[in-house]
Enzyme design. Structure first.
Site, short mmCIF file in Angstrom:
data_model
loop_
_atom_site.label_atom_id
_atom_site.label_comp_id
_atom_site.label_asym_id
_atom_site.label_seq_id
_atom_site.Cartn_x
_atom_site.Cartn_y
_atom_site.Cartn_z
N GLY A 1 -26.96 -11.57 85.48
CA GLY A 1 -26.96 -10.11 85.40
C GLY A 1 -27.74 -9.62 84.19
N THR B 1 -24.20 -0.09 77.37
CA THR B 1 -25.29 -0.91 76.83
C THR B 1 -26.49 -0.79 77.76
OG1 THR B 1 -23.73 -2.38 75.78
CG2 THR B 1 -25.91 -3.29 76.22
N TYR C 1 -12.23 -0.86 88.75
CA TYR C 1 -12.90 -1.42 87.57
C TYR C 1 -12.01 -1.31 86.34
CZ TYR C 1 -16.77 -2.11 84.22
OH TYR C 1 -17.59 -2.57 83.22
P1 NAD Z 1 -24.53 -6.70 85.92
O1 NAD Z 1 -24.05 -6.12 87.18
O2 NAD Z 1 -25.98 -6.72 85.65
O3 NAD Z 1 -23.97 -8.18 85.73
C1 NAD Z 1 -22.79 -8.65 86.31
C2 NAD Z 1 -23.08 -10.03 86.91
O4 NAD Z 1 -21.87 -10.57 87.46
C3 NAD Z 1 -24.11 -9.98 88.03
O5 NAD Z 1 -25.08 -10.97 87.82
C4 NAD Z 1 -23.27 -10.27 89.30
O6 NAD Z 1 -24.02 -10.87 90.31
C5 NAD Z 1 -22.18 -11.15 88.72
N1 NAD Z 1 -20.94 -11.15 89.53
C6 NAD Z 1 -20.27 -10.09 90.02
N2 NAD Z 1 -19.17 -10.51 90.67
C7 NAD Z 1 -19.14 -11.86 90.57
C8 NAD Z 1 -18.27 -12.87 91.06
N3 NAD Z 1 -17.17 -12.56 91.76
N4 NAD Z 1 -18.57 -14.17 90.78
C9 NAD Z 1 -19.68 -14.50 90.08
N5 NAD Z 1 -20.55 -13.59 89.61
C10 NAD Z 1 -20.29 -12.29 89.85
O7 NAD Z 1 -23.77 -5.91 84.75
P2 NAD Z 1 -23.88 -6.01 83.17
O8 NAD Z 1 -24.19 -4.67 82.67
O9 NAD Z 1 -24.74 -7.16 82.75
O10 NAD Z 1 -22.36 -6.33 82.79
C11 NAD Z 1 -21.91 -7.62 82.39
C12 NAD Z 1 -20.46 -7.53 81.97
O11 NAD Z 1 -20.33 -6.65 80.86
C13 NAD Z 1 -19.54 -7.01 83.06
O12 NAD Z 1 -18.33 -7.73 83.03
C14 NAD Z 1 -19.29 -5.57 82.66
O13 NAD Z 1 -18.05 -5.11 83.12
C15 NAD Z 1 -19.36 -5.67 81.15
N6 NAD Z 1 -19.71 -4.37 80.55
C16 NAD Z 1 -21.00 -3.89 80.65
C17 NAD Z 1 -21.30 -2.66 80.09
C18 NAD Z 1 -22.71 -2.08 80.14
O14 NAD Z 1 -22.90 -0.96 79.67
N7 NAD Z 1 -23.71 -2.76 80.66
C19 NAD Z 1 -20.32 -1.91 79.44
C20 NAD Z 1 -19.03 -2.42 79.40
C21 NAD Z 1 -18.75 -3.67 79.94
#
Ligand code: NAD
Ligand code: UDP
Ligand code: UDP
Length: 311
Positions: free
Chosen positions: A11, A174, A144
């Site tokens: 991700g 982020t 979520y």
């Molecule tokens: P993203 O959607 O780009 O990445 C999430 C990844 O998890 C993806 O590659 C997806 O394919 C994988 N995924 C989803 N369900 C899955 C499963 N059941 N098994 C295996 N892989 C799975 O999002 P991101 O922005 O990179 O977020 C990464 C983490 O950080 C997440 O847990 C998100 O909740 C947390 N987060 C992100 C933000 C932000 O602003 N980007 C803010 C708060 C928290």
């Protein structure tokens, strides 16, 4: 040499974390079911002998031998996590149980990517870690928010009950290169719209606020938190306290892209938080961390990425 698993490693944030862990000399197992992540995000790593990609859904058990686990797997943008809300809760809850079971079995340290969403539509501002939040348990965002809240509960119960070493980070909005261009999040939406000369879609009146952290700053904090002594558990807020209205963000992006796009106003999504800004005193004190990249600089890097993607 440590072996480190990164769930959600294909991700947006996960792929930057894989980059950094490889740079630091570790062996990296990237576990991802490619729901929102893509192999393109990690294609530059596939030839590295210290990197391995495992296509796997963490709601099913996984047996690996690792020293550390970063649990990032979970769709993060509202349109993606609301697409299959039951699966979103399963990923946060069953996924956490499986990864904690793995950590317990191999005595690995485990990091949880929690979120500012656990504060819901916060009634105190800025948000400190001791605030319990104001969350709708039955709304569209609940899969979520409540999933991530339950994951935090599981992390602390595995610590109390099974002595698993945990690190819980509450991540605030982020952004940066490798955000999915269609994932509906505000920074990617506005940049894509501005570059294509399409209308910039502000939901509501644009007076709601967010605090935006550039991804490189966030990754630095992840590594610092993982490397703390075993008694440091978090939860720890990680984000950039610079607070902007969504209207200010739109204007900044129009200016930086030199775009002719017009702003249009659309209905506000359900339970959209009005204000969000992290209090990062704890991160400053415990890991000596303060984000360095301001919004304008980070937006320039991100715009450059999307510009290249579309050219
Ligand atoms: P993203 O959607 O780009 O990445 C999430 C990844 O998890 C993806 O590659 C997806 O394919 C994988 N995924 C989803 N369900 C899955 C499963 N059941 N098994 C295996 N892989 C799975 O999002 P991101 O922005 O990179 O977020 C990464 C983490 O950080 C997440 O847990 C998100 O909740 C947390 N987060 C992100 C933000 C932000 O602003 N980007 C803010 C708060 C928290
Ligand atoms: N688990 C896993 N990998 C492991 C160890 C456990 O995926 O290496 C899963 C296992 O399927 C179990 C879950 O993690 O359902 C929780 O494990 P725990 O040992 O806490 O519970 P139990 O096995 O007693 O249900
Ligand atoms: N938003 C917006 N236009 C868009 C996408 C999002 O005005 O095209 C708003 C959204 O309503 C919210 C803020 O921007 O108030 C941040 O939205 P995002 O989905 O990026 O993150 P989150 O709401 O989860 O913080």
């Amino acid at each position: 040499m440590k072996t480190i698993a990164v769930t959600g490693g294909a991700g947006f944030i996960g792929s930057h974390l894989c980059d950094m862990l490889l740079k630091l000399g570790y062996e990296v197992l990237c576990v991802d079911n490619c729901f929102t992540g893509t192999k393109a995000n990690i294609s530059h790593l596939l030839s590295n002998p210290r990197f391995e990609f495992i296509r796997h859904d963490i709601t099913f058990p996984l047996y690996l031998e690792v020293d550390e686990i970063y649990n990032l797997a979970c769709p993060a943008s509202p349109i993606h996590y609301q697409f299959d809300p039951v699966q979103t809760t399963k990923t946060s809850v069953h996924g956490a149980i499986n990864m904690l079971g793995l950590a317990k079995r191999v005595k690995a340290k485990i990091f949880q990517a929690s979120t500012s969403e656990i504060y819901g539509d916060p009634q105190i501002h800025p948000q400190r870690e001791d605030y319990f939040g104001y969350v709708n348990p039955i709304g569209f965002r609940s899969c979520y928010d409540e999933g991530k809240r339950c994951a935090e509960t599981l992390f602390f119960d595995y610590r109390r009950q099974h002595k698993v070493v945990i690190k819980v980070a509450r991540i605030f909005n982020t952004y940066g290169p490798r955000m999915h261009p269609n994932d509906g999040r505000v920074v990617s939406n506005f940049i894509v719209q501005a570059l294509k000369g399409e209308p910039i879609t502000i939901y509501g009146d644009g007076k709601q606020t967010r605090s935006f952290c550039y991804v490189d700053d966030l990754i630095e904090a992840f590594i610092l938190l993982m490397d703390t002594s075993d008694d440091v558990t978090g939860p720890m807020n990680l984000g950039n306290p610079g607070e902007f209205t969504i209207l200010e963000l739109a204007e900044k992006i129009i200016y930086l892209t030199n775009s002719k796009s017009q702003i249009v106003f659309k209905p506000l999504p359900h339970d959209d938080p009005k204000q969000r800004k992290p209090d990062i005193s704890l991160a400053k004190e415990i890991i000596g961390w303060d984000p360095k990249i301001n919004l304008e600089e980070g937006l320039r890097y991100t715009i450059k990425y999307f510009d290249k993607l579309f050219s």
